[in-house]
Design a protein around this motif. Structure first.
Motif, short mmCIF file in Angstrom:
data_model
loop_
_atom_site.label_atom_id
_atom_site.label_comp_id
_atom_site.label_asym_id
_atom_site.label_seq_id
_atom_site.Cartn_x
_atom_site.Cartn_y
_atom_site.Cartn_z
N THR A 65 0.87 -1.17 0.00
CA THR A 65 0.00 0.00 0.00
C THR A 65 0.90 1.22 0.00
O THR A 65 1.76 1.36 0.88
N ARG A 66 0.73 2.08 -0.98
CA ARG A 66 1.65 3.19 -1.15
C ARG A 66 0.89 4.48 -1.37
O ARG A 66 -0.10 4.51 -2.10
N GLY A 67 1.38 5.53 -0.75
CA GLY A 67 0.80 6.84 -0.98
C GLY A 67 1.20 7.37 -2.34
O GLY A 67 2.29 7.09 -2.84
N ASP A 68 0.33 8.15 -2.94
CA ASP A 68 0.65 8.78 -4.22
C ASP A 68 -0.06 10.12 -4.29
O ASP A 68 -0.98 10.41 -3.52
N GLY A 69 0.36 10.94 -5.22
CA GLY A 69 -0.24 12.25 -5.38
C GLY A 69 0.66 13.37 -4.90
O GLY A 69 1.62 13.16 -4.15
N VAL A 70 0.35 14.58 -5.36
CA VAL A 70 1.13 15.77 -5.03
C VAL A 70 0.18 16.82 -4.47
O VAL A 70 -0.91 17.05 -5.03
N PRO A 89 -4.37 13.75 -7.25
CA PRO A 89 -4.80 13.96 -5.87
C PRO A 89 -4.15 12.96 -4.92
O PRO A 89 -3.64 11.92 -5.34
N LEU A 90 -4.17 13.29 -3.64
CA LEU A 90 -3.60 12.38 -2.64
C LEU A 90 -4.48 11.14 -2.54
O LEU A 90 -5.70 11.23 -2.39
N ARG A 91 -3.83 9.97 -2.63
CA ARG A 91 -4.57 8.71 -2.65
C ARG A 91 -3.61 7.57 -2.37
O ARG A 91 -2.42 7.80 -2.13
N ASN A 92 -4.13 6.34 -2.43
CA ASN A 92 -3.31 5.15 -2.24
C ASN A 92 -3.22 4.34 -3.53
O ASN A 92 -4.16 4.32 -4.34
N LEU A 93 -2.09 3.67 -3.71
CA LEU A 93 -1.90 2.69 -4.77
C LEU A 93 -1.74 1.32 -4.11
O LEU A 93 -1.17 1.21 -3.02
N TYR A 94 -2.23 0.30 -4.79
CA TYR A 94 -2.15 -1.06 -4.25
C TYR A 94 -1.48 -1.95 -5.28
O TYR A 94 -1.82 -1.93 -6.46
N ALA A 95 -0.51 -2.72 -4.83
CA ALA A 95 0.22 -3.62 -5.73
C ALA A 95 0.40 -4.97 -5.06
O ALA A 95 0.56 -5.05 -3.84
N SER A 109 -3.36 -1.38 -8.80
CA SER A 109 -4.61 -0.62 -8.89
C SER A 109 -4.44 0.71 -8.18
O SER A 109 -3.64 0.86 -7.25
N ASP A 110 -5.22 1.68 -8.63
CA ASP A 110 -5.18 3.04 -8.13
C ASP A 110 -6.51 3.33 -7.45
O ASP A 110 -7.58 3.09 -8.03
N PHE A 170 -8.41 11.34 -16.81
CA PHE A 170 -7.50 10.35 -16.25
C PHE A 170 -8.33 9.19 -15.72
O PHE A 170 -8.89 9.25 -14.63
N PRO A 171 -8.43 8.08 -16.48
CA PRO A 171 -9.23 6.96 -16.00
C PRO A 171 -8.53 6.24 -14.85
O PRO A 171 -7.30 6.28 -14.73
N LYS A 172 -9.30 5.60 -14.03
CA LYS A 172 -8.76 4.79 -12.95
C LYS A 172 -7.86 3.71 -13.56
O LYS A 172 -8.22 3.05 -14.54
N VAL A 173 -6.68 3.56 -13.00
CA VAL A 173 -5.71 2.64 -13.57
C VAL A 173 -5.77 1.31 -12.85
O VAL A 173 -5.74 1.24 -11.61
N TYR A 174 -5.89 0.27 -13.63
CA TYR A 174 -5.78 -1.09 -13.10
C TYR A 174 -4.98 -1.90 -14.11
O TYR A 174 -5.27 -1.88 -15.31
#
Length: 672
Positions: A254-259, A266-272, A303-304, A317-321
């Motif tokens: 679980t990783r933070g992403d965004g600036v 936007p500030l959010r999480n990425l999951y790998a 996934s984003d 910007f579509p949701k990335v999976y």
């Protein structure tokens, strides 16, 4: 070298201080036999798939052993490659690392094969490595063999510039159970455990790990990260000739992403997640011959948490999976013809698949079926002369069939002195995203791959030298090289109906010549004390080999020319590292690492990465017998001790300033 005078002075003073502190211990150590501190050259497997001493290998090889890994104090796998001459290591943020060798540097680094116990961890659709997702604990690595130069004859496509083979500890190695805890500033919290069991017929080892930190020291970044992983390895040996090695692993992040302040990010999480299963059967045949069959399956997903980004009802910007998987089956046969000649040959097949509604919006990418045949022969023409020849034939599933040959001549010009002459050809097949990628035109930077790409081709020539000086405790490994990369694949800007360049495809458009020299000098004066110095000097010259589709538009011509002008700065002129390991007293050790590189322009970075330098230090206090039950150690690691200029890849404007301050953490290990 454009390295700060102050930084050089600091490292010099530090080395003098450490050397002076242990002068009494050195006086005692050097009175012993030479064997106490000088070892033979390591035996490597990766270059030819045959076990060979380093000075008889067809390629230059850097071996990162367990002692170096321990001395470095690094927490992340990718950072270990700072110990390889000519290697570029950086990160887009606190959790997206990339590693490349000899330029053509971008965020995906597609031209270097990466293996774990012989299993490729390159995955579609990008043909890149997600370093922080590989389910391997640093504590469980036996050694890493890094081939410096093309090795497609042994390992196929994506070996255009080199091969990294991460070799983990075999389950049959008797070792105590182990627990390690690391905690420090910036939210650093790591926990790992290794549990093993051996018996007459079956051995096994289970590794569990958790790694977390707060990312870069840049408040505008949301890049904290947490990764959980496990790895199991079992070894079944029912008789004297058969061995069945079983491995499986899993990691979830679980990783933070965004600036901060950027609506598009936007500030959010990425999951790998990443998982694999590997099965290897080995049979020892008569006269030193061997038969091996290996199968592995790898699956990864990303996934984003960000939903589709809409503007006036239009998805920008579509949701990335993304999910991808690979099945690979290989047979390998090693034949010892006689005492002067031996051969390894084999065949394999691979199936690659990737799915992403964002990257393959109109049409999904096909499942690729790929096949390969390979052979390598080692012929000892004379006691002092070894000829290595080999080649691999590949069908990449995209209507490309290539043969990658290699030849080298190793001449022992004197005892402990070897000269190597080598030449090879290697190919990089287009990635799925380059050949088939397509996104919806509502995005701000859409692309639509036209297809029909040719594989990139590398012609490499080198002269290498490996020398040992036992009386002085010195080893020198050096080489000069000229590599010519043709048909480089890069973005091809496309003009829309309004005459604007808002989209792109991919095209073979450039060629690059790399030339330079690199060296590793090792000085070992006791069993616990050694100095390893790596240095690389390199240049790149780029020319056109093709043209953009819209060559008639001056804007496309300017873009095309700008890339050629920028290309030479894709490699730092000078880079290097220094790792010192020093025993101070009974149970007390110190190690120090210094890393530097000159200015480099990563292709997809916002701006060049300025010259950087960094000095790390580690102090370790051991108790009991380190590698036996009841023993362990406590270590203090301080990275960037002097707060030198440490910059990374620039993905936002704020990264023009140093983004790694002083960072410290404590590590405690107990074995039982």
């Amino acid at each position: 070298m454009k390295v700060g005078t102050l930084a050089v002075t600091r490292i010099g003073l530090s080395i003098m201080l450490m050397a002076g502190t242990c002068s009494h211990a050195l006086a005692e150590d050097t009175s012993g036999s030479e064997d106490a501190y000088f070892e033979e050259l390591p035996v490597v497997l990766t270059p030819s798939r045959l076990t060979q001493p380093l000075d008889e290998s067809p390629n230059a090889v850097t071996v990162i052993d367990r002692q170096m890994i321990r001395a470095s104090g690094f927490r992340r796998l990718s950072e270990l490659f700072r110990l390889v001459p000519g290697m570029y290591v950086s990160s887009q943020n606190g959790h997206s690392a990339f590693v490349s060798y000899h330029g053509t540097t971008d965020n995906f680094s597609r031209r270097m094969q990466v293996l774990v116990d012989g299993r490729s961890v390159y995955l579609p659709p990008f043909s890149m490595v997600t370093w922080d997702d590989i389910p391997v604990l640093l504590e469980n690595i036996e050694r890493i063999e890094v081939i410096r130069g093309p090795a497609a004859a042994s390992h196929g496509a994506n070996s255009t510039q080199g091969v990294i083979n991460i070799i983990t500890r075999d389950a049959s190695i008797a070792a105590p159970n182990e627990v390690t805890l690391t905690q420090g500033g910036n939210g650093i919290l790591d926990l790992s455990a290794m549990l093993g069991q051996t018996s007459e017929l079956f051995d096994q080892r289970l590794s569990l790990g958790y790694r977390a930190d707060g990312g870069y020291d840049l408040p505008v970044f949301n890049d904290d990260n947490r990764t959980r992983m496990f790895n199991w390895r079992g070894n079944y040996h029912p008789n004297a000739v058969d061995t069945l090695d079983m491995q499986l692993g899993y990691s979830a992040s679980t990783r933070g992403d965004g600036v901060v302040g950027r609506n598009q990010s936007p500030l959010r999480n990425l999951y790998a997640s990443h998982d694999f299963q590997q099965l290897t059967w080995t049979r020892a045949l008569d006269n030193g011959n061997e038969l091996r069959v290996q199968y592995h399956h790898t699956h990864a997903s990303f996934s984003d948490s960000q939903p589709d980004y809409l503007l006036n009802g239009v998805t920008l910007f579509p949701k990335v999976y993304i999910q991808s998987q690979r099945h690979d089956l290989e047979l390998q046969h090693t034949v010892q013809w006689n005492s002067q000649n031996r051969l390894v040959w084999g065949a394999g097949g691979r199936s690659d698949y990737a799915d992403s509604s964002a990257l393959f919006y109109y049409k999904p990418a096909p499942r690729l079926s790929q096949y390969r045949l390979f052979a390598h022969d080692e012929w000892r023409l004379h006691d002092a002369l070894i000829l290595n020849t080999g080649a691999m034939w590949e069908d990449d599933g995209m209507q490309h069939r290539n043969v990658s040959p290699r030849a080298s001549l190793n001449y022992h010009i004197a005892p402990h002195q070897t000269l190597r002459l080598g030449a090879s050809v290697a190919y990089r097949n287009p990635a799925l995203i380059e050949e088939y990628g397509n996104t919806q035109p509502a995005e701000t930077s859409p692309f639509a791959a036209y297809g029909g790409l040719s594989p990139e081709k590398m012609l490499s020539r080198e002269i290498g030298y490996v020398g040992q000086f036992p009386d002085a405790g010195l080893t020198l490994d050096a080489r000069i090289y000229v590599d010519h990369l043709n048909k480089l694949i890069y973005l091809d800007p496309l003009r829309d109906a309004n005459g604007n360049f808002n989209s792109a495809s991919f095209k073979n458009m450039y060629q690059i010549q790399f030339r330079g020299w690199e060296s590793t000098l090792k000085y070992q004066w006791s069993a616990q004390s050694r100095l390893i110095f790596n240095f690389a000097h390199q240049k790149a010259v780029c020319t056109a080999e093709g043209a953009p589709t819209w060559i008639s538009d001056p804007r496309a011509v300017a873009w095309f020319s700008d890339w050629i002008g920028q290309c030479p700065s894709m490699v730092p002129d000078n880079s290097g590292s220094l790792l010192l390991e020093q025993g101070l007293a009974e149970g007390l050790e110190m190690s120090a690492g210094y890393y530097f590189q000159e200015r480099v322009q990563v292709l997809d970075a916002l701006k060049p990465q300025t010259s950087m330098s960094r000095f790390d230090i580690k102090i370790t206090r051991s108790f009991g017998k380190r590698d036996e039950a009841g023993g362990g150690e406590v270590s203090l690691v301080v990275q960037n001790l002097f707060r030198d200029t440490h910059t990374e890849y620039s993905s936002i404007p704020q990264q023009g300033t140093p983004n790694l301050g002083r960072r410290a953490y404590l590590t405690a290990t107990f074995r039982y």
